[in-house]
Design an enzyme around this catalytic site. Structure first.
Site, mmCIF file in Angstrom:
data_model
loop_
_atom_site.group_PDB
_atom_site.id
_atom_site.type_symbol
_atom_site.label_atom_id
_atom_site.label_comp_id
_atom_site.label_asym_id
_atom_site.label_seq_id
_atom_site.Cartn_x
_atom_site.Cartn_y
_atom_site.Cartn_z
ATOM 1 N N CYS A 1 3.280 20.675 14.191
ATOM 2 C CA CYS A 1 3.115 22.180 14.298
ATOM 3 C C CYS A 1 3.459 22.879 12.989
ATOM 4 O O CYS A 1 4.536 22.862 12.395
ATOM 5 C CB CYS A 1 3.990 22.765 15.508
ATOM 6 S SG CYS A 1 3.825 24.307 15.685
ATOM 7 N N CYS B 1 10.081 58.238 -17.406
ATOM 8 C CA CYS B 1 10.359 58.597 -18.886
ATOM 9 C C CYS B 1 11.124 57.644 -19.856
ATOM 10 O O CYS B 1 12.245 57.445 -19.422
ATOM 11 C CB CYS B 1 11.164 59.937 -18.815
ATOM 12 S SG CYS B 1 11.343 60.850 -20.305
#
Ligand code: ZN
Length: 415
Positions: A258, A222
């Site tokens: 990695c 609202c």
């Protein structure tokens, strides 16, 4: 009957399951009564089974959001004491929404500056948490297609496809434009317990959210018309002003050994939105981790970084890349040996290529790279879908350190 180890194990398991169930119940109950009926007289909404899941998720999120809002308020208090405004931004302070908007909380001075454009009535609602009189706002009966943005900071808050006629006299929506654009706060004013809704970026007061909305969420946001600005769609598409658009992002690709570690380290750089682990620079399409490890696919373990160029420049990412790995070891990073661990920069465009070239040249002149030369490869990134382009790695490689713990050591700053 003898109580063997198996019996003991099943008793422990039973206990753990019961404890977990109790935890879920406590959590659900805690999330449940947050939403209570308040002003307005909307007919109790649908919800139904379809909306139930969304409804619960939404409630849990509300509870979390409330907690976060409280924590933030406490942090803000602490920050004021230590005058942290001069501190450089950290990753935690910069926030992006799911839809790619910068929702980093605005500073008080920025909010004050934006507030200069407001009328006294708008100030009363947006800054002083007032409520406009029912049926008096200009957007209550607006049925046009478009987006409702924050009156103060222009962040999109609601869209016409979730607006509904509630009969309450205020514009009503069953869901926000983006979940991350709305903040929630417990409001106990006037002897009621309600959930206040605010713009998550500028903290503009919007209104309240209630649990009597229609399906699929069962929620009713609202909102005061005065807190919103409306942008009408054009030719069936959103037609938003520049201030209401998501940020423009850029991508960068780095191979530094990695990818678990490279991904983890880049995630912490302010302005970096997302980092994915993958394979790049090979000659086989759709490579798997096994293929890359055990056959000659030519791929390097690479991270794809999506970043906000207004917060972090490509040059700064290059600098971090050299901090995060050793650019002098050929086809090797620490214990990891093989071409998949080679040091490489795949430039996303000509501008990045020029920046990277200049950066490597500049670094090469430094004392520390005289004995051990830089071996970083530099190439233009191939297009997505090409064998040499970026291939996202298997799910279990993504956020590896975050899921499995551990961090790579960050080398000391040397300048
Ligand atoms: Zn706002």
């Amino acid at each position: 009957m003898r109580s063997g180890p198996m019996q003991l194990l099943s008793m422990v398991l039973l206990f753990l399951m019961a404890a977990a169930l109790a935890g879920v119940l406590v959590y659900t109950v805690r999330a449940g009564p947050l939403l209570v009926s308040g002003y307005g007289n909307a007919a109790p909404g649908g919800g139904g089974n379809d909306g139930l899941k969304n409804d619960i998720e939404q409630k849990v999120r509300l509870a979390e959001a409330m907690q976060a809002a409280q924590n933030k308020a406490t942090q803000k208090k602490d920050a004021n004491v230590t005058k942290s405004e001069t501190k450089p931004e950290t990753k935690a302070e910069i926030k992006y929404s799911r839809g790619g908007y910068d929702v980093t909380p605005l500073s008080e001075s920025r909010i004050n500056e934006l507030a200069k454009k407001l009328t006294p009535e708008e100030r009363d609602i947006i800054l002083a948490k007032g409520t406009e009189r029912a049926f008096c706002g200009n957007l209550t009966d607006n049925k046009k297609e478009g987006v409702y943005t924050c009156r103060l900071c222009a962040l999109p808050l609601f869209a016409s496809d979730s607006k509904f006629h509630s009969g309450t006299g205020w514009p009503s929506f069953f869901q926000p434009f983006d979940k991350d654009h709305i903040a929630y706060h417990k409001d106990t004013a006037y002897g009621m317990e309600r959930i206040e809704i605010l713009c998550s970026r500028c903290t503009a007061h919007l209104g309240h959210v209630f649990e009597d909305g229609p399906a699929p969420t069962g929620l009713r946001y609202c909102v005061n018309s005065a807190s919103l600005e409306f942008s009408e769609d054009k030719d069936g598409k959103h037609n938003l002003p520049a201030a209401s658009l998501p940020i423009k992002t850029s991508v960068a690709y780095f191979a530094g050994g990695c990818f678990w570690g490279t991904e983890d380290l880049f995630q912490s750089v302010p302005g970096v939105i997302n980092v994915e682990s993958g394979y790049m620079g090979g000659h086989v399409a759709k490579p798997t981790y096994k293929q890359v490890c055990y056959t000659d696919t030519g791929h390097a373990e690479t991270v794809r970084i999506t970043y906000d160029p207004s917060r972090v420049e490509y040059k700064a990412l290059l600098k971090q890349f050299f901090r995060f790995h050793d650019p002098t070891t050929l086809n090797r990073q620490g214990p990891d040996v093989g071409t998949q661990y080679r040091s490489a920069i795949f430039a996303a465009d000509e501008a990045q290529l020029a920046d990277a070239k200049a950066f490597i040249e500049e670094q090469s002149k430094r004392e520390k790279y005289q004995k051990r030369k830089i071996v970083t490869q530099l190439a233009l990134a191939a297009k997505d879908g090409d064998a040499a382009g970026f291939w996202v790695a298997e799910d279990y490689h993504q956020d590896y350190h975050e899921k499995n713990g551990g961090h790579c050591a960050i080398p000391n700053d040397d300048d």
